[in-house]
Design a protein around this motif. Structure first.
Motif, PDB file in Angstrom:
ATOM      1  N   GLU A   1       0.004   9.018  -3.253  1.00  0.00           N
ATOM      2  CA  GLU A   1       1.235   9.789  -3.102  1.00  0.00           C
ATOM      3  C   GLU A   1       1.812   9.631  -1.691  1.00  0.00           C
ATOM      4  O   GLU A   1       3.023   9.437  -1.534  1.00  0.00           O
ATOM      5  N   ALA A   2       0.981   9.689  -0.674  1.00  0.00           N
ATOM      6  CA  ALA A   2       1.446   9.543   0.703  1.00  0.00           C
ATOM      7  C   ALA A   2       2.105   8.181   0.908  1.00  0.00           C
ATOM      8  O   ALA A   2       3.179   8.083   1.518  1.00  0.00           O
ATOM      9  N   ILE A   3       1.501   7.142   0.383  1.00  0.00           N
ATOM     10  CA  ILE A   3       2.055   5.795   0.539  1.00  0.00           C
ATOM     11  C   ILE A   3       3.372   5.658  -0.214  1.00  0.00           C
ATOM     12  O   ILE A   3       4.337   5.099   0.307  1.00  0.00           O
ATOM     13  N   GLU A   4       3.444   6.159  -1.426  1.00  0.00           N
ATOM     14  CA  GLU A   4       4.680   6.069  -2.212  1.00  0.00           C
ATOM     15  C   GLU A   4       5.831   6.821  -1.534  1.00  0.00           C
ATOM     16  O   GLU A   4       6.959   6.337  -1.487  1.00  0.00           O
TER      17      GLU A   4
ATOM     18  N   GLU B   1       0.449  -2.933   3.818  1.00  0.00           N
ATOM     19  CA  GLU B   1       0.970  -2.813   5.181  1.00  0.00           C
ATOM     20  C   GLU B   1       0.912  -1.358   5.657  1.00  0.00           C
ATOM     21  O   GLU B   1       0.476  -1.077   6.772  1.00  0.00           O
ATOM     22  N   LEU B   2       1.367  -0.455   4.816  1.00  0.00           N
ATOM     23  CA  LEU B   2       1.340   0.954   5.189  1.00  0.00           C
ATOM     24  C   LEU B   2      -0.088   1.458   5.354  1.00  0.00           C
ATOM     25  O   LEU B   2      -0.406   2.155   6.319  1.00  0.00           O
ATOM     26  N   ARG B   3      -0.950   1.087   4.435  1.00  0.00           N
ATOM     27  CA  ARG B   3      -2.345   1.547   4.478  1.00  0.00           C
ATOM     28  C   ARG B   3      -3.057   1.001   5.720  1.00  0.00           C
ATOM     29  O   ARG B   3      -3.729   1.745   6.448  1.00  0.00           O
TER      30      ARG B   3
ATOM     31  N   LEU C   1      -1.308   4.278   8.066  1.00  0.00           N
ATOM     32  CA  LEU C   1      -1.938   5.436   7.443  1.00  0.00           C
ATOM     33  C   LEU C   1      -3.048   5.993   8.334  1.00  0.00           C
ATOM     34  O   LEU C   1      -3.877   5.248   8.846  1.00  0.00           O
ATOM     35  N   GLN C   2      -3.024   7.313   8.513  1.00  0.00           N
ATOM     36  CA  GLN C   2      -4.059   7.983   9.283  1.00  0.00           C
ATOM     37  C   GLN C   2      -4.773   8.965   8.371  1.00  0.00           C
ATOM     38  O   GLN C   2      -4.139   9.635   7.560  1.00  0.00           O
TER      39      GLN C   2
END
Length: 57
Positions: A27-30, A48-50, A54-55
């Motif tokens: 959900e955070a990534i989306e 890329e985001l992960r 992402l923290q």
């Protein structure tokens, strides 16, 4: 206590105060992908985001 996942747009796009935080990594990534596409016209892959933004908090 469960871990939460946080993505802070300010660190990527100076001046933007958007922060997403969720106990659900997907959900955070989306939400972050949607914000970057709609708010900044940039597309990021999940990986890329992960890997880069992402923290775990």
């Amino acid at each position: 206590m469960a871990d939460a996942y946080k993505l802070d747009c300010e660190s990527e796009a100076g001046g933007c105060r958007f922060i997403v935080q969720s106990e659900d990594e997907t959900e955070a990534i989306e939400l972050a992908k949607k914000h970057m596409r709609e708010g900044h016209g940039q597309d990021y892959s999940d990986d890329e985001l992960r890997d880069e933004h992402l923290q775990e908090v």
